[in-house]
Design a protein around this motif. Structure first.
Motif, PDB file in Angstrom:
ATOM      1  N   UNK A 157      -8.825  22.806  13.620  1.00 21.68           N
ATOM      2  CA  UNK A 157      -8.692  21.847  14.713  1.00 21.68           C
ATOM      3  C   UNK A 157     -10.070  21.497  15.272  1.00 21.68           C
ATOM      4  N   UNK A 158     -10.329  20.211  15.393  1.00 19.98           N
ATOM      5  CA  UNK A 158     -11.599  19.736  15.939  1.00 19.98           C
ATOM      6  C   UNK A 158     -11.505  19.736  17.458  1.00 19.98           C
ATOM      7  N   UNK A 211     -16.354  26.933  16.475  1.00 17.40           N
ATOM      8  CA  UNK A 211     -17.531  27.211  15.667  1.00 17.40           C
ATOM      9  C   UNK A 211     -18.069  25.899  15.104  1.00 17.40           C
ATOM     10  N   UNK A 212     -19.348  25.886  14.766  1.00 19.54           N
ATOM     11  CA  UNK A 212     -19.924  24.696  14.149  1.00 19.54           C
ATOM     12  C   UNK A 212     -19.237  24.418  12.817  1.00 19.54           C
ATOM     13  N   UNK A 213     -18.933  23.163  12.571  1.00 17.60           N
ATOM     14  CA  UNK A 213     -18.107  22.796  11.423  1.00 17.60           C
ATOM     15  C   UNK A 213     -18.706  23.215  10.092  1.00 17.60           C
ATOM     16  N   UNK A 214     -20.036  23.207   9.972  1.00 18.46           N
ATOM     17  CA  UNK A 214     -20.654  23.535   8.690  1.00 18.46           C
ATOM     18  C   UNK A 214     -20.719  25.039   8.427  1.00 18.46           C
ATOM     19  N   UNK A 233     -18.405  19.525  16.161  1.00 18.10           N
ATOM     20  CA  UNK A 233     -19.635  18.856  15.746  1.00 18.10           C
ATOM     21  C   UNK A 233     -20.638  19.011  16.883  1.00 18.10           C
ATOM     22  N   UNK A 234     -21.853  19.473  16.629  1.00 20.93           N
ATOM     23  CA  UNK A 234     -22.798  19.656  17.740  1.00 20.93           C
ATOM     24  C   UNK A 234     -23.119  18.334  18.413  1.00 20.93           C
ATOM     25  N   UNK A 235     -23.077  18.339  19.737  1.00 21.38           N
ATOM     26  CA  UNK A 235     -23.385  17.152  20.536  1.00 21.38           C
ATOM     27  C   UNK A 235     -24.662  17.437  21.316  1.00 21.38           C
ATOM     28  N   UNK A 294     -16.669  14.706   4.877  1.00 22.12           N
ATOM     29  CA  UNK A 294     -17.760  14.787   3.906  1.00 22.12           C
ATOM     30  C   UNK A 294     -18.458  16.139   3.918  1.00 22.12           C
ATOM     31  N   UNK A 295     -18.267  16.939   4.966  1.00 22.23           N
ATOM     32  CA  UNK A 295     -18.693  18.334   4.886  1.00 22.23           C
ATOM     33  C   UNK A 295     -17.830  19.074   3.874  1.00 22.23           C
ATOM     34  N   UNK A 296     -16.525  18.781   3.900  1.00 19.98           N
ATOM     35  CA  UNK A 296     -15.647  19.386   2.893  1.00 19.98           C
ATOM     36  C   UNK A 296     -16.055  18.965   1.490  1.00 19.98           C
TER      37      UNK A 296
END
Length: 269
Positions: free
Chosen positions: A198-199, A205-208, A241-243, A261-263
């Motif tokens: 979930x975003x 946690x950071x997505x990457x 996503x870091x802001x 696109x990270x996936x």
């Protein structure tokens, strides 16, 4: 004029060229463009543009009635085409660069059980999406990332909204797209052991730093309210996503593209 006469004599043409906006066929077409209730009632929707129509046909949809402006259309004439004048076409088309064709298409029902997923699918889940333009943009990103499906939970816009089709440039036909309730979607994912990411900003946690190589469903809510607790509570992990600026959110379509696109990156390294 010779070319125009040949088109008018084409086998399967229906009557004369329509030159009036008061024609019953034109009135029906406009009603379908404007009213989701009418689209549901008749089981049809409207596609505008040669490229979008091509994607639609390749997706296995049935064309009911094509409306063609001979002065603009430069291809093989669709069977049983209804000819319209340039003045009428200008009124029924939202864009001037659609190559002279608008068509009524029969809807095609698709459920979660119709999805044919690979061993480690990549899915984009959108909860209560409201703006057709946002959904269309997400579908374009899903097509580009070769996502296996887009699932729209508790939708506030119908999947055959003309603005959605236009903004997706036909991706709604190239990416398997299903509408359902959140409860149905959660059960579907859990039964198939697909992780739910979930975003959200809170407790995330950071997505990457999150493994997306396994079966993954990226879940996003609206820009205004985010995801409901229903999704937060069943999540395998919460990602963000870091802001770095003063604002705390991106447009949902931009966020979806980054996460998809990270996936892709993780699955191709």
């Amino acid at each position: 004029m010779v070319f125009y006469s040949l088109l008018c004599n084409f086998a399967g043409m229906i009557g004369d060229t329509i030159s009036s906006m008061q024609n019953p066929r034109i009135k029906q077409l406009l009603l379908l463009q404007q009213k989701s209730s009418e689209r549901r009632k008749q089981g049809v929707f409207v596609v505008e543009g040669k490229r979008e129509l091509q994607h639609c046909m390749e997706g296995g949809y049935e064309m009911v009635t094509p409306f063609v402006c001979p002065e603009l259309y430069q291809d093989n004439m669709p069977q049983d085409a209804v000819l319209v004048t340039p003045a009428v076409y200008e009124k029924i088309a939202y864009r001037g660069t659609t190559e002279g064709v608008v068509a009524i298409i029969r809807t095609k029902s698709q459920t979660l059980n119709d999805l044919r997923l690979p061993a480690h699918p990549l899915l984009m889940i959108l909860e209560r999406v409201e703006k057709p333009g946002n959904l269309g943009a997400v579908l374009r990103s899903a097509d580009a990332a070769k996502a296996d499906a887009v699932i729209v939970c508790d939708p506030l816009t119908d999947l055959y909204n003309p603005n959605l089709i236009r903004s997706s440039i036909g991706a709604v036909f190239t990416v398997p797209t299903v509408a359902c309730t959140s409860e149905e979607c959660i059960r579907f994912l859990q039964e198939r052991n697909i992780q739910i990411l979930t975003a959200q900003l809170q407790d995330s946690h950071l997505y990457y730093d999150t493994d997306m190589r396994k079966g993954t469903a990226i879940v996003m809510g609206t820009e205004a309210t985010g995801l409901t607790d229903q999704w937060r509570q069943v999540a395998t992990a919460h990602i963000r996503i870091p802001m770095l600026g003063k604002l705390d959110s991106l447009n949902v379509s931009v966020s979806a593209a980054i996460l998809l696109f990270e996936a892709v990156r993780q699955r191709t390294v």
